[in-house]
Design a protein around this motif. Structure first.
Motif, short mmCIF file in Angstrom:
data_model
loop_
_atom_site.label_atom_id
_atom_site.label_comp_id
_atom_site.label_asym_id
_atom_site.label_seq_id
_atom_site.Cartn_x
_atom_site.Cartn_y
_atom_site.Cartn_z
N SER A 50 0.82 -1.21 0.00
CA SER A 50 0.00 0.00 0.00
C SER A 50 0.86 1.26 0.00
O SER A 50 0.57 2.22 -0.74
N LEU A 51 1.91 1.28 0.80
CA LEU A 51 2.79 2.44 0.83
C LEU A 51 3.50 2.63 -0.51
O LEU A 51 3.69 3.76 -0.97
N LEU A 52 3.88 1.53 -1.13
CA LEU A 52 4.52 1.62 -2.44
C LEU A 52 3.57 2.20 -3.48
O LEU A 52 3.97 3.00 -4.34
N LYS A 53 2.29 1.82 -3.40
CA LYS A 53 1.30 2.36 -4.33
C LYS A 53 1.15 3.87 -4.14
O LYS A 53 1.08 4.64 -5.11
N LEU A 54 1.10 4.28 -2.88
CA LEU A 54 0.95 5.71 -2.61
C LEU A 54 2.17 6.49 -3.09
O LEU A 54 2.04 7.61 -3.62
N ARG A 55 3.35 5.91 -2.92
CA ARG A 55 4.56 6.57 -3.41
C ARG A 55 4.54 6.68 -4.93
O ARG A 55 4.95 7.70 -5.49
N GLU A 56 4.05 5.63 -5.60
CA GLU A 56 3.97 5.66 -7.06
C GLU A 56 3.06 6.78 -7.55
O GLU A 56 3.25 7.34 -8.62
N ARG A 57 2.05 7.11 -6.73
CA ARG A 57 1.14 8.20 -7.09
C ARG A 57 1.75 9.57 -6.80
O ARG A 57 1.14 10.60 -7.09
N GLY A 58 2.90 9.58 -6.16
CA GLY A 58 3.56 10.84 -5.85
C GLY A 58 3.28 11.40 -4.48
O GLY A 58 3.68 12.53 -4.18
N LEU A 59 2.59 10.62 -3.61
CA LEU A 59 2.31 11.10 -2.26
C LEU A 59 3.56 10.99 -1.40
O LEU A 59 4.18 9.93 -1.34
N PRO A 60 3.96 12.08 -0.73
CA PRO A 60 5.06 11.97 0.23
C PRO A 60 4.67 11.05 1.39
O PRO A 60 3.52 11.05 1.84
N VAL A 61 5.65 10.28 1.85
CA VAL A 61 5.46 9.40 3.01
C VAL A 61 6.53 9.76 4.04
O VAL A 61 7.72 9.71 3.74
N ILE A 62 6.10 10.11 5.24
CA ILE A 62 7.02 10.55 6.29
C ILE A 62 7.13 9.49 7.36
O ILE A 62 6.13 9.11 7.97
N PRO A 63 8.34 8.97 7.64
CA PRO A 63 8.52 8.04 8.76
C PRO A 63 8.43 8.81 10.08
O PRO A 63 9.08 9.85 10.25
N HIS A 64 7.63 8.28 10.99
CA HIS A 64 7.39 8.93 12.28
C HIS A 64 7.81 7.97 13.39
O HIS A 64 7.18 6.94 13.60
N GLY A 65 8.91 8.29 14.06
CA GLY A 65 9.42 7.41 15.10
C GLY A 65 8.72 7.61 16.42
O GLY A 65 8.26 8.71 16.76
N VAL A 66 8.67 6.54 17.21
CA VAL A 66 8.01 6.59 18.52
C VAL A 66 8.89 6.04 19.64
O VAL A 66 8.45 5.97 20.78
N SER A 67 10.12 5.67 19.33
CA SER A 67 10.94 5.00 20.37
C SER A 67 12.38 5.46 20.42
O SER A 67 13.19 4.86 21.13
N LEU A 68 12.75 6.53 19.70
CA LEU A 68 14.14 6.96 19.68
C LEU A 68 14.61 7.45 21.04
O LEU A 68 15.73 7.18 21.46
N GLY A 69 13.75 8.17 21.74
CA GLY A 69 14.14 8.67 23.06
C GLY A 69 15.12 9.83 22.97
O GLY A 69 16.15 9.82 23.65
N ILE A 70 14.77 10.84 22.18
CA ILE A 70 15.68 11.98 22.01
C ILE A 70 15.84 12.75 23.31
O ILE A 70 16.81 13.49 23.49
N GLY A 71 14.90 12.56 24.24
CA GLY A 71 14.98 13.23 25.52
C GLY A 71 15.59 12.39 26.63
O GLY A 71 15.60 12.81 27.79
N ASP A 72 16.12 11.22 26.28
CA ASP A 72 16.77 10.37 27.28
C ASP A 72 18.11 10.97 27.70
O ASP A 72 18.71 11.77 26.97
N ALA A 73 18.60 10.53 28.85
CA ALA A 73 19.91 10.98 29.31
C ALA A 73 21.03 10.41 28.44
O ALA A 73 22.06 11.04 28.25
N ALA A 74 20.81 9.20 27.90
CA ALA A 74 21.81 8.56 27.05
C ALA A 74 21.67 9.02 25.61
O ALA A 74 20.59 9.42 25.18
N PRO A 75 22.75 8.98 24.83
CA PRO A 75 22.66 9.34 23.42
C PRO A 75 21.72 8.42 22.66
O PRO A 75 21.48 7.27 23.07
#
Length: 279
Positions: A50-75
């Motif tokens: 489905s995502l490949l079909k949407l990309r073929e139509r020219g729709l931008p697809v943005i990856p949205h992370g939920v677990s990186l932890g940019i606010g953690d104490a560790a890098p």
């Protein structure tokens, strides 16, 4: 453009969060200009058809992370960054988005996107984490304000002040969730409209809109209902101040009919248009 450069966005339009449960709905729905996919739910080497079909139509697809932890104490974990980078490359994405959140510490996973302590010491850590992430990504990074049910007692800055200083130091993009602003006004007493006047909206990449419910005086940001009018009013307030490159509807469970989703996209467009007469 490297991930660490200042974000400049072309128009995205009005979009919806892609979920496997909504794949056929989104493929046949009119008025969807772009989509966002939870990065942890896809594998770059074997993307959903489905995502490949949407990309073929020219729709931008943005990856949205939920677990990186940019606010953690560790890098940030290099493997998580590598996954985000691979998603962006496989999808030809214009940017990657994540949350300004604390998610783990001492080997313990919080299981939730927790608010970062808004202190000067915390800001210095987050600035370094953002720079590491920007260096590892092939496209710009945008960070989202999170919904919270508590604030840290040592907070020195408002959420908007913290984000503004983070953007000034790193050039990172902003993903503003107006539902989360509403959530934090209800739960923490942080005035949402006042936040819009502090946030550096010239760095805005796109906007989230979603629904939730209130129970015992606490707002729960569930993405399982229509957006309340108060959230759409905040979208209008944002659009009075700037023209967002994109606005995206989030719906994560208890999926409604196609007609309900189409109506939510129409309500978003109406809220955006209402700003025109006030500019």
């Amino acid at each position: 453009m490297s991930g660490g450069e200042e974000v400049t966005m072309d128009r995205l339009g009005v979009g919806i969060g892609w979920r496997s449960e909504l794949d056929l709905t989104i493929e046949r729905m009119e008025g969807v200009d772009f989509v966002e996919v939870v990065a942890e739910n896809v594998w770059p080497a074997d993307l959903p058809e489905s995502l490949l079909k949407l990309r073929e139509r020219g729709l931008p697809v943005i990856p949205h992370g939920v677990s990186l932890g940019i606010g953690d104490a560790a890098p940030p974990d290099p493997a998580r960054l590598a996954h985000l980078a691979a998603c962006a490359e496989a999808l030809g994405s214009p940017l990657v988005s994540e949350h300004l959140a604390f998610v783990r510490g001492g080997g313990i996973e919080a299981g939730h996107l927790l608010p970062v302590p808004r202190t000067r010491d915390s800001l210095r850590v987050v600035i370094e984490n953002v720079r590491r992430a920007q260096d590892a990504l092939p496209v710009p990074l945008a960070l989202e304000n999170v919904a919270a049910i508590f604030g840290w007692p040592e907070d020195e800055l408002t959420e908007a002040q913290f984000l503004a200083e983070l953007v000034e130091a790193t050039g990172v993009g902003l993903l503003i969730d107006v539902a989360n602003l509403y959530n934090n006004e209800v739960n923490l007493g942080l005035p949402a409209v006042a936040a819009l006047d502090v946030l550096p909206l010239e760095h805005l990449t796109y906007v989230h809109v979603g629904g939730g419910y209130e129970a015992h005086g606490i707002w729960h940001d569930t993405h399982t209902t229509e957006a309340p009018q108060a959230v759409l009013d905040l979208l209008t307030e944002l659009c009075v101040r700037t023209t967002p490159p994109g606005v995206l509807l989030e719906w994560d469970d208890d999926y409604p009919s196609d007609a309900v989703l189409a109506d939510e996209l129409a309500r978003i467009r109406t809220a955006m248009a209402a700003a025109g007469a006030r500019r």
